[in-house]
Write a protein that holds these residues in place. Structure first.
Motif, PDB file in Angstrom:
ATOM      1  N   ASP A 134       8.303  -7.644  -2.559  1.00 31.83           N
ATOM      2  CA  ASP A 134       7.331  -6.543  -2.579  1.00 31.83           C
ATOM      3  C   ASP A 134       8.009  -5.321  -3.191  1.00 31.83           C
ATOM      4  OD1 ASP A 134       5.520  -4.495  -2.105  1.00 31.83           O
ATOM      5  OD2 ASP A 134       4.943  -5.250  -0.126  1.00 31.83           O
ATOM      6  N   ALA A 135       7.921  -5.180  -4.506  1.00 30.77           N
ATOM      7  CA  ALA A 135       8.640  -4.120  -5.220  1.00 30.77           C
ATOM      8  C   ALA A 135       8.198  -2.728  -4.788  1.00 30.77           C
ATOM      9  CB  ALA A 135       8.443  -4.286  -6.727  1.00 30.77           C
ATOM     10  N   SER A 136       6.909  -2.536  -4.556  1.00 31.07           N
ATOM     11  CA  SER A 136       6.423  -1.206  -4.193  1.00 31.07           C
ATOM     12  C   SER A 136       6.948  -0.785  -2.820  1.00 31.07           C
ATOM     13  CB  SER A 136       4.889  -1.170  -4.212  1.00 31.07           C
ATOM     14  OG  SER A 136       4.350  -2.084  -3.263  1.00 31.07           O
ATOM     15  N   ARG A 137       7.006  -1.734  -1.900  1.00 31.79           N
ATOM     16  CA  ARG A 137       7.534  -1.424  -0.566  1.00 31.79           C
ATOM     17  C   ARG A 137       9.034  -1.131  -0.628  1.00 31.79           C
ATOM     18  NH1 ARG A 137       6.264  -5.056   4.831  1.00 31.79           N
ATOM     19  NH2 ARG A 137       7.189  -3.621   6.356  1.00 31.79           N
ATOM     20  N   ARG A 138       9.750  -1.902  -1.432  1.00 30.79           N
ATOM     21  CA  ARG A 138      11.182  -1.652  -1.604  1.00 30.79           C
ATOM     22  C   ARG A 138      11.436  -0.274  -2.182  1.00 30.79           C
ATOM     23  NH1 ARG A 138      13.242  -4.404  -6.699  1.00 30.79           N
ATOM     24  NH2 ARG A 138      11.984  -2.643  -7.445  1.00 30.79           N
ATOM     25  N   ASP A 139      10.702   0.079  -3.231  1.00 33.36           N
ATOM     26  CA  ASP A 139      10.903   1.374  -3.884  1.00 33.36           C
ATOM     27  C   ASP A 139      10.561   2.519  -2.946  1.00 33.36           C
ATOM     28  OD1 ASP A 139      11.647  -0.041  -6.108  1.00 33.36           O
ATOM     29  OD2 ASP A 139       9.743   0.197  -7.163  1.00 33.36           O
ATOM     30  N   SER A 140       9.538   2.316  -2.111  1.00 34.54           N
ATOM     31  CA  SER A 140       9.181   3.344  -1.144  1.00 34.54           C
ATOM     32  C   SER A 140      10.301   3.521  -0.124  1.00 34.54           C
ATOM     33  CB  SER A 140       7.875   2.954  -0.434  1.00 34.54           C
ATOM     34  OG  SER A 140       7.584   3.849   0.617  1.00 34.54           O
TER      35      SER A 140
END
Length: 485
Positions: free
Chosen positions: A209-215
């Protein structure tokens, strides 16, 4: 780049032939080196530390001076006082790797040694043997054998004339009893150093989950700056602050250990291992995602902000090697030593330290009052705790560290590094490197230590720099079974 003093793997099969020697080398390093000389020391206990160096450029320098410098770095004694003063010298060419077994399929043991790439390589090695041999004699190091690993064949030394003669196909390494034993134990050998780093320095950015990681990364980075600002602006007693930080580190390490043990018990090493996923067609969670969930943004930020000195890093490493009470006792010893030396010492004023949010403390089962109030430690000001800490960090202690906690420290530091900057980022790399060295993985330790900004450890070499430069291994590693010679 030299890779100093990697610890040999646990092997019970005797070394009997050239292929066995090469098998020990590649399994110890974890990869097939190229354009390299690997020095494998041996003594009464068996195989000792290894040293890998780049082959010198042909005609570019004084070969004798080049070899003599690296032989001076070779560890020649162990904790048991047995000398490791005999050596195998294994030269690896540019195309040497046992993976290409198809090259032997047509004539597996052909005596045609006219392979052009082998000839050029052997000619180059032959020119290096006389100056290398003179250096060994000058340093009273006994030469067991010189082996050259070519693209198709292994060559061995004919000592009376210092010349190389063909011995066996390179592909025979894969059939070595030692190689097979190591594979059965789960050991793997990468085709190259680059593949080895990619495989074992696992990707902290791997995610499902790239968006969760970046957040997570953005919010952790921002929160870490907040904690750093609080510590700079608030008049906090240094002793109380470090003590609280060690307690949070201890809780984080324990949670990470439980997560990692549970993850490995599923038989899944990567989110890409879909065949081994216990969730059927569901993609397995990435290890980095699970660690980010264990840490959460607030705790991750707090741990980043805690690393503001090399001394703190050393306490955290000692904490990982032993336990909380031992680390708190060492902290107490350090404070008392500074006071006895007439220096300012650590401020023990009863000001409240900066702490994580209550929700994070509850998550880890930490009591705010316990973090705010001192607890009794096992050691007093007699210096026993700090002496134990120094012995452990320098590798002098004969008692092995807690391997699971060390692995958890390396994993946490790898994750946090992506959200850290400047000094905390460098000190997180230092923590990773130290953890690797304590486990006998000095190739990885050396690689990571070279990425640490010298300014962030006072422009002075740390203890880890010194032990790596000296080719020193932690003494507890020498107690493991080694192959007989």
């Amino acid at each position: 780049m030299p890779s100093t003093a990697d610890c040999p793997p646990e092997i019970n099969t005797p070394v009997r032939q050239e292929a066995d020697v090469v098998a020990v080398c590649v399994h110890t390093l974890g990869f097939w080196p190229r354009n390299s000389l690997v020095l494998m020391t041996v003594g009464p206990p068996g195989v000792g530390p290894l040293l890998r160096i780049d082959l010198p450029v042909a005609g570019g320098e004084d070969y004798g001076e080049y070899f003599d410098f690296f032989l001076s770095q070779l560890l020649q004694s162990g904790a048991d006082a047995h000398p490791y003063n005999r050596v195998f010298a294994v030269f690896f060419g540019n195309t040497a790797d046992e993976m290409d077994e198809g090259r032997e399929s047509a004539a597996p043991y052909s005596l045609d040694y006219s392979e052009p790439s082998d000839n050029d390589f052997i000619d180059g090695v032959q020119a290096l043997i006389p100056p290398f041999h003179r250096c060994l004699v000058d340093r009273s190091i006994d030469l067991v054998d010189i082996i050259a690993v070519g693209h198709r064949f292994l060559w061995a030394l004919h000592l009376p004339e210092l010349t190389l003669l063909p011995a066996a196909p390179t592909a025979s390494v894969a059939g070595s009893p030692i190689y097979r034993e190591m594979v059965e134990q789960g050991s793997d050998v990468a085709r190259s150093y680059e593949e080895f780093l990619e495989r074992y320095l696992w990707d902290p950015m791997e995610t499902t989950d790239a968006s969760r990681r970046d957040s997570w990364l953005a919010q952790t980075e921002f929160a870490a700056l907040g904690y750093l600002t609080q510590k700079a602006e608030k008049d906090v007693g240094e002793y109380q602050q470090i003590r609280a930080e060690l307690m949070v580190w201890d809780a984080a390490l324990q949670c990470a250990v439980e997560m990692m043990l549970g993850y490995h018990s599923l038989g899944v090493d990567s989110s890409k291992d879909s065949a081994g996923s216990p969730h059927g067609n569901t993609e397995s969670p990435a290890p980095a995602d699970l660690l980010r969930a264990v840490l959460n943004r607030d705790v991750g930020a707090y741990l980043i902000a805690s690393l503001n000195s090399t001394a703190t890093v050393q306490l955290v490493i000692y904490l990982a090697c032993t336990g909380l009470q031992e680390a708190l006792a060492a902290l107490e010893n350090i404070s008392c030593r500074l006071e006895e030396a007439g220096t300012i010492g650590l401020d023990k004023s009863q000001t409240k330290p900066v702490l994580p949010q209550n929700s994070s403390l509850n998550r880890y089962g930490l009591d705010r009052q316990r973090l705010l109030n001192p607890v009794e430690t096992r050691e007093h000001a007699d210096g026993a705790a700090i002496a134990s800490m120094a012995s452990k960090l320098c590798g002098h202690d004969t008692l092995a560290p807690n391997w699971d906690r060390l692995a958890a420290l390396g994993a946490i530091a790898t994750i946090l590094e992506e959200a850290a900057h400047h000094k905390p980022e460098s000190l997180l790399k230092l923590a990773q490197a130290w953890a690797y060295w304590l486990q006998g993985k000095s190739t990885l330790a050396d690689y990571l230590l070279r990425t640490v900004e010298p300014l962030h450890h006072g422009n002075e070499p740390t203890v880890l720099h010194r032990v790596l430069d000296a080719g020193v291994l932690p003494v507890w590693l020498s107690a493991r079974p080694q192959p007989g010679i």
